[in-house]
Every structure is written in C-alpha cells, then in structure tokens.
Motif scaffolding. Structure first.
Motif, PDB file in Angstrom:
ATOM      1  N   ARG A 359      36.614  40.604  66.144  1.00  0.00           N
ATOM      2  CA  ARG A 359      36.136  41.809  66.779  1.00  0.00           C
ATOM      3  C   ARG A 359      34.759  41.577  67.398  1.00  0.00           C
ATOM      4  O   ARG A 359      33.977  40.742  66.913  1.00  0.00           O
ATOM      5  CB  ARG A 359      36.046  42.950  65.774  1.00  0.00           C
ATOM      6  CG  ARG A 359      37.340  43.244  65.047  1.00  0.00           C
ATOM      7  CD  ARG A 359      38.444  43.639  65.993  1.00  0.00           C
ATOM      8  NE  ARG A 359      38.188  44.916  66.647  1.00  0.00           N
ATOM      9  CZ  ARG A 359      38.904  45.396  67.656  1.00  0.00           C
ATOM     10  NH1 ARG A 359      39.902  44.672  68.159  1.00  0.00           N
ATOM     11  NH2 ARG A 359      38.623  46.559  68.196  1.00  0.00           N
ATOM     12  N   PRO A 360      34.402  42.304  68.468  1.00  0.00           N
ATOM     13  CA  PRO A 360      33.093  42.129  69.102  1.00  0.00           C
ATOM     14  C   PRO A 360      31.921  42.287  68.142  1.00  0.00           C
ATOM     15  O   PRO A 360      30.957  41.512  68.191  1.00  0.00           O
ATOM     16  CB  PRO A 360      33.085  43.207  70.190  1.00  0.00           C
ATOM     17  CG  PRO A 360      34.528  43.388  70.530  1.00  0.00           C
ATOM     18  CD  PRO A 360      35.270  43.211  69.249  1.00  0.00           C
ATOM     19  N   SER A 361      31.990  43.261  67.252  1.00  0.00           N
ATOM     20  CA  SER A 361      30.879  43.466  66.308  1.00  0.00           C
ATOM     21  C   SER A 361      30.726  42.274  65.375  1.00  0.00           C
ATOM     22  O   SER A 361      29.604  41.915  64.994  1.00  0.00           O
ATOM     23  CB  SER A 361      31.100  44.748  65.500  1.00  0.00           C
ATOM     24  OG  SER A 361      30.966  45.882  66.317  1.00  0.00           O
ATOM     25  N   ASP A 362      31.848  41.657  64.995  1.00  0.00           N
ATOM     26  CA  ASP A 362      31.771  40.467  64.151  1.00  0.00           C
ATOM     27  C   ASP A 362      31.118  39.309  64.909  1.00  0.00           C
ATOM     28  O   ASP A 362      30.265  38.603  64.376  1.00  0.00           O
ATOM     29  CB  ASP A 362      33.167  40.047  63.684  1.00  0.00           C
ATOM     30  CG  ASP A 362      33.780  41.045  62.722  1.00  0.00           C
ATOM     31  OD1 ASP A 362      33.026  41.758  62.041  1.00  0.00           O
ATOM     32  OD2 ASP A 362      35.017  41.113  62.661  1.00  0.00           O
ATOM     33  N   LEU A 363      31.535  39.092  66.165  1.00  0.00           N
ATOM     34  CA  LEU A 363      30.955  38.013  66.962  1.00  0.00           C
ATOM     35  C   LEU A 363      29.458  38.234  67.161  1.00  0.00           C
ATOM     36  O   LEU A 363      28.667  37.285  67.128  1.00  0.00           O
ATOM     37  CB  LEU A 363      31.665  37.913  68.314  1.00  0.00           C
ATOM     38  CG  LEU A 363      33.120  37.461  68.272  1.00  0.00           C
ATOM     39  CD1 LEU A 363      33.733  37.522  69.667  1.00  0.00           C
ATOM     40  CD2 LEU A 363      33.251  36.051  67.701  1.00  0.00           C
ATOM     41  N   ARG A 364      29.068  39.476  67.356  1.00  0.00           N
ATOM     42  CA  ARG A 364      27.637  39.769  67.505  1.00  0.00           C
ATOM     43  C   ARG A 364      26.900  39.455  66.210  1.00  0.00           C
ATOM     44  O   ARG A 364      25.818  38.849  66.217  1.00  0.00           O
ATOM     45  CB  ARG A 364      27.442  41.242  67.880  1.00  0.00           C
ATOM     46  CG  ARG A 364      25.968  41.640  67.978  1.00  0.00           C
ATOM     47  CD  ARG A 364      25.800  43.134  68.232  1.00  0.00           C
ATOM     48  NE  ARG A 364      24.389  43.472  68.258  1.00  0.00           N
ATOM     49  CZ  ARG A 364      23.654  43.743  67.186  1.00  0.00           C
ATOM     50  NH1 ARG A 364      24.221  43.705  65.978  1.00  0.00           N
ATOM     51  NH2 ARG A 364      22.373  44.045  67.296  1.00  0.00           N
ATOM     52  N   ARG A 365      27.486  39.834  65.085  1.00  0.00           N
ATOM     53  CA  ARG A 365      26.834  39.594  63.795  1.00  0.00           C
ATOM     54  C   ARG A 365      26.687  38.109  63.515  1.00  0.00           C
ATOM     55  O   ARG A 365      25.708  37.675  62.910  1.00  0.00           O
ATOM     56  CB  ARG A 365      27.644  40.274  62.687  1.00  0.00           C
ATOM     57  CG  ARG A 365      26.954  40.240  61.317  1.00  0.00           C
ATOM     58  CD  ARG A 365      27.661  41.104  60.292  1.00  0.00           C
ATOM     59  NE  ARG A 365      28.981  40.594  59.943  1.00  0.00           N
ATOM     60  CZ  ARG A 365      30.112  41.145  60.322  1.00  0.00           C
ATOM     61  NH1 ARG A 365      30.113  42.222  61.098  1.00  0.00           N
ATOM     62  NH2 ARG A 365      31.281  40.638  59.943  1.00  0.00           N
ATOM     63  N   PHE A 366      27.654  37.307  63.983  1.00  0.00           N
ATOM     64  CA  PHE A 366      27.595  35.858  63.783  1.00  0.00           C
ATOM     65  C   PHE A 366      26.685  35.161  64.788  1.00  0.00           C
ATOM     66  O   PHE A 366      26.518  33.941  64.739  1.00  0.00           O
ATOM     67  CB  PHE A 366      28.997  35.245  63.902  1.00  0.00           C
ATOM     68  CG  PHE A 366      30.017  35.832  62.967  1.00  0.00           C
ATOM     69  CD1 PHE A 366      29.657  36.343  61.733  1.00  0.00           C
ATOM     70  CD2 PHE A 366      31.366  35.872  63.339  1.00  0.00           C
ATOM     71  CE1 PHE A 366      30.605  36.893  60.875  1.00  0.00           C
ATOM     72  CE2 PHE A 366      32.317  36.409  62.487  1.00  0.00           C
ATOM     73  CZ  PHE A 366      31.930  36.925  61.253  1.00  0.00           C
ATOM     74  N   GLY A 367      26.141  35.918  65.745  1.00  0.00           N
ATOM     75  CA  GLY A 367      25.283  35.325  66.764  1.00  0.00           C
ATOM     76  C   GLY A 367      26.040  34.657  67.883  1.00  0.00           C
ATOM     77  O   GLY A 367      25.469  33.873  68.643  1.00  0.00           O
ATOM     78  N   LEU A 368      27.333  34.979  68.040  1.00  0.00           N
ATOM     79  CA  LEU A 368      28.171  34.347  69.061  1.00  0.00           C
ATOM     80  C   LEU A 368      28.353  35.222  70.292  1.00  0.00           C
ATOM     81  O   LEU A 368      28.873  34.760  71.310  1.00  0.00           O
ATOM     82  CB  LEU A 368      29.539  34.009  68.462  1.00  0.00           C
ATOM     83  CG  LEU A 368      29.515  33.007  67.299  1.00  0.00           C
ATOM     84  CD1 LEU A 368      30.889  32.887  66.665  1.00  0.00           C
ATOM     85  CD2 LEU A 368      29.016  31.651  67.771  1.00  0.00           C
ATOM     86  N   LEU A 369      27.950  36.475  70.209  1.00  0.00           N
ATOM     87  CA  LEU A 369      28.030  37.404  71.328  1.00  0.00           C
ATOM     88  C   LEU A 369      26.664  38.045  71.505  1.00  0.00           C
ATOM     89  O   LEU A 369      26.148  38.696  70.583  1.00  0.00           O
ATOM     90  CB  LEU A 369      29.083  38.480  71.049  1.00  0.00           C
ATOM     91  CG  LEU A 369      29.172  39.637  72.057  1.00  0.00           C
ATOM     92  CD1 LEU A 369      29.658  39.131  73.412  1.00  0.00           C
ATOM     93  CD2 LEU A 369      30.081  40.747  71.532  1.00  0.00           C
ATOM     94  N   GLU A 370      26.073  37.841  72.668  1.00  0.00           N
ATOM     95  CA  GLU A 370      24.791  38.463  72.974  1.00  0.00           C
ATOM     96  C   GLU A 370      25.049  39.863  73.511  1.00  0.00           C
ATOM     97  O   GLU A 370      25.521  40.043  74.635  1.00  0.00           O
ATOM     98  CB  GLU A 370      24.025  37.635  74.006  1.00  0.00           C
ATOM     99  CG  GLU A 370      23.598  36.264  73.510  1.00  0.00           C
ATOM    100  CD  GLU A 370      22.803  35.506  74.561  1.00  0.00           C
ATOM    101  OE1 GLU A 370      22.207  36.167  75.440  1.00  0.00           O
ATOM    102  OE2 GLU A 370      22.803  34.266  74.514  1.00  0.00           O
ATOM    103  N   ALA A 371      24.774  40.849  72.693  1.00  0.00           N
ATOM    104  CA  ALA A 371      25.009  42.240  73.077  1.00  0.00           C
ATOM    105  C   ALA A 371      24.268  43.137  72.105  1.00  0.00           C
ATOM    106  O   ALA A 371      23.959  42.744  70.969  1.00  0.00           O
ATOM    107  CB  ALA A 371      26.503  42.569  73.059  1.00  0.00           C
ATOM    108  N   SER A 372      23.987  44.360  72.525  1.00  0.00           N
ATOM    109  CA  SER A 372      23.386  45.335  71.612  1.00  0.00           C
ATOM    110  C   SER A 372      24.445  45.800  70.623  1.00  0.00           C
ATOM    111  O   SER A 372      25.652  45.649  70.852  1.00  0.00           O
ATOM    112  CB  SER A 372      22.843  46.530  72.393  1.00  0.00           C
ATOM    113  OG  SER A 372      23.921  47.270  72.966  1.00  0.00           O
ATOM    114  N   GLU A 373      24.005  46.387  69.538  1.00  0.00           N
ATOM    115  CA  GLU A 373      24.940  46.906  68.545  1.00  0.00           C
ATOM    116  C   GLU A 373      25.827  47.991  69.158  1.00  0.00           C
ATOM    117  O   GLU A 373      27.036  48.032  68.908  1.00  0.00           O
ATOM    118  CB  GLU A 373      24.174  47.468  67.354  1.00  0.00           C
ATOM    119  CG  GLU A 373      25.060  47.972  66.228  1.00  0.00           C
ATOM    120  CD  GLU A 373      24.269  48.439  65.025  1.00  0.00           C
ATOM    121  OE1 GLU A 373      24.894  48.926  64.052  1.00  0.00           O
ATOM    122  OE2 GLU A 373      23.033  48.332  65.048  1.00  0.00           O
ATOM    123  N   ALA A 374      25.235  48.842  69.994  1.00  0.00           N
ATOM    124  CA  ALA A 374      26.007  49.925  70.620  1.00  0.00           C
ATOM    125  C   ALA A 374      27.072  49.374  71.566  1.00  0.00           C
ATOM    126  O   ALA A 374      28.204  49.870  71.607  1.00  0.00           O
ATOM    127  CB  ALA A 374      25.074  50.871  71.367  1.00  0.00           C
TER     128      ALA A 374
END
Length: 394
Positions: A359-374
């Motif tokens: 999921r996008p939120s998981d990728l963001r948490r792992f540092g693999l997706l540069e995006a805001s939490e929102a």
C-alpha cells in the motif's frame, strides 16, 4: 553489435546457448519439436557479426488487474555466453524488449529473476509472494465428509479451465490462460489431477499434484467455495496411510492457519515474480481506480532510465468515477500547481503499488515513496485492495 529477432537459421545457436546457460540437454526429438515451433516464437538476440552472444524470449500474454484484462510481455530464457558477459548485452536486449512491448501495447512485463537485485536496476520489482506450507499428515484438516464427490485423473482442460477462470479474477496480476498454455505449460508433466464436483455434478475445485517419497506436492489448487475446498481436503486426507507430509503453494493472504486444527506447521513466504509497468501513461488510463466521487490531482515524478518515455514529472489526475490520466509536465509551474500533492517513486515500486503488493502508506513509511502522509492516504483510498498472485511460471 546488432540487436535483432532470431530467425529459423538461428535455431541451433539459440538451443546451444540455452542448453549451456540452463544446464540441460535436449534430445534430437525434443529439438525437432521445438524447431517446428521456433518460427512462431519471439526471441531477440545480441550478435557480434554472425555470432549469437546473448538472447531473451518475449512472450505475448494477458493478465488480470482488478478483473480487467491487460496485455503483458513475459520475458524468459535470458542467457549470455560467459565470455560475453559484462558487455551490456542484456541491458541492450531488455531496452529493446521494452520498446517492442510498448509498440505492441503490452502495458506490463513479468519475469522470474535469477537475481532480484540485477533486474531491479532495470525497473522490475517483486510484485507477488507465495505462501508455502509443509503440513505433517497428522495435522491435516479434519475430514468433513462434505456432499459432492472427487474424481481422479480429470484431464479435460475445459473442466479445469472452468474453475480457474472463475476463481483467478479474485487476484491481481494472474494470467488469462489459452488452451495452448494449459496444454503445453500447466498440464505438461503433471502426474495426478483431481476435481471436486458438487451435488448436481458441477466442477467447483481442482488440484494438480505429485506424490514423491511419501510427500504430497501440490502444483496448483483452486476452489470456488469452502465446501469445494473441504472436498479437496477430504480427498487429500484419505491418502494419510501413504503420506508423511503435504506441501502447498498458495497466495500470500491464504487463511489456512485459521482453518488447521493445529497451525504450528512450517509456513514460508517466498518472493516470486517481478513485474514492471511498460507504458505508465497508458497503464494509468486503463487502470480501474476507486471512484471516490471527487477529483484527485497529484504531481508524480517517475524514475525509469530504461524506458525514457516514462521518466520525468507528470500531472496525475483521477476523476470522480475512477478514471486515471497522466499528463507530461511541460513547465515547472504545472508541477507547482500540485504543491502538497507531490510524490516521487521508481517505476518498479509504482508497479508494486498499483498491483496491490504494498500500500502507498506502507511504502511511504519504509522510505520508498516520497510523499506527504495525506497524499499517501489519499492514494490508499484510490487504489483498490486486491492480493497479487501468479500460479504460473515461465
């Protein structure tokens, strides 16, 4: 160096390279059988003069993404003579294959890696896992004696296909299977089959399997409902006098642990196939996003050095009914207009995200997706959740 498609005249050189690379030997009869089909196969080679130095096969296939059929280019048989390695021949072949897939409208590409790290460099990423079980025979599910019956040695492909086609759309990334694929790929070398029929004689489950040294090895197992699943388990359990263990390969989200009387059995998650988006703009247009009733817009930066038509910054919009669009950014102001809704990702991880592997939120948490939490949470809502699974191999 020349990159070109192999012809009938290259058949013997192709076989010699494949036999050396993959450590097998074809009989004369097998060679002649393959020779007859070779003109229909798509094999690209890297040549120095007249010498075939490296090659790969490109298979035109089709897969389900959220129940929608999309064209996919399968890559297999990648091989290089050892003395020709580290000369960028495979790099050139993969880039040529990507161009060919784009031209053919193949929006995805799959391959089974000898090295995940190697193919990640070219934009492919793991998108599906298998969950492997090793179950001692005394821990099999209790027999339920469900209605219906199991028939052994059903090899009528239309029967097996009728079950597969109804079940497989539950998963993302699984292949549609032609009759030839069933005959030459799925059923080739399968020792045993069994089909569960319900009380009115309709096929609702099947299992393809082998038994070796008192171990049941499940090659493939599908069922339409829990009664059908239990019908197969009753059949497997009836082999208890000749088995010590049952092995299965199932989707990563399989709930068997909850169904076993004692789930303390060996369970192993195995990364399996890699995939990559070939043409991001067309893929996003074809992808069935969730319709949230409001318009969504993002600035999307894609890293993809080997498919330059994907590389760069895009305005990614998703309509209220779930229709996506990518528009190439022509001026910095276009991206700035989406300030606060920007994301940056590699083509491989974009593939894994859209196929449901993470999921996008998981990728963001792992540092693999540069995006805001929102932004990540908005994408979570827009990308439907569905488990990726690929029971095939090539």
């Amino acid at each position: 160096m020349e990159i070109r498609r192999l012809t009938d005249q290259d058949f013997d050189d192709n076989v010699a390279l494949a036999e050396y690379a993959f450590l097998y030997t074809l009989s004369d009869q097998q060679k002649e059988e393959r020779r007859k089909r070779f003109g229909d196969e798509i094999v690209w080679g890297a040549f120095e003069g007249q010498e075939l130095c490296a090659k790969l096969a490109l298979m035109p296939l089709e897969v389900y993404v959220h129940e929608k059929k999309l064209k996919m280019g399968g890559i297999g048989g990648v091989a290089t003579w050892p003395e020709k390695r580290r000369k960028d021949m495979v790099t050139l072949l993969l880039r040529r294959a990507l161009e060919e897939m784009k031209n053919q409208g193949q929006l995805l590409s799959y391959l089974h890696p000898f090295s995940v790290a190697f193919y990640r460099k070219y934009g492919w990423e793991i998108f599906t896992d298998n969950k492997n079980y090793s179950i001692p025979v005394d821990k099999l599910p209790a027999r339920q004696n469900v209605p219906g019956r199991v028939v052994r040695e059903v090899r009528d492909i239309s029967v097996l296909k009728s079950v597969y086609d109804r079940v497989i759309t539950r998963y993302n990334g699984a292949m549609t299977r032609s009759g030839n694929w069933w005959k030459n790929r799925v059923m080739s070398g399968i020792p045993y089959t069994a089909v569960y029929y319900n009380e009115i004689g309709e096929p609702e489950a099947y299992v393809l399997y082998a038994i070796e040294e008192k171990v049941w090895i499940t090659e493939e197992m599908f069922w339409l409902n829990e009664t059908a699943r239990q019908g197969l388990w009753d059949f497997i359990g009836n082999h208890d006098s000749k088995l010590k263990e049952v092995r299965l390969k199932l989707p990563a989200d399989d709930p068997l642990s909850l169904l076993l009387p004692d789930p303390m059995v060996k369970q192993e998650i195995e990364p399996y196939f890699m995939g990559r988006i070939v043409d991001a703009a067309v893929f996003v247009r074809e992808y069935p996003f969730a319709g949230l009733g409001t318009h969504s817009r993002f600035s999307l930066k894609i890293e993809d050095r080997d498919a330059p038509w994907n590389e760069g910054t895009w305005v990614w919009s998703i309509s209220p009914d779930g229709t996506g669009d990518l528009e190439s950014v022509r001026t910095p102001a276009d991206a700035e207009n989406e300030a606060g809704n920007g994301l940056s990702v590699s083509i491989g991880l974009l593939t894994a995200m859209l196929l449901g592997y993470r999921r996008p939120s998981d990728l963001r948490r792992f540092g693999l997706l540069e995006a805001s939490e929102a932004t990540a949470e908005r994408l979570d809502a827009l990308i439907p959740a569905r488990t990726p699974y690929l029971p095939d191999y090539f």
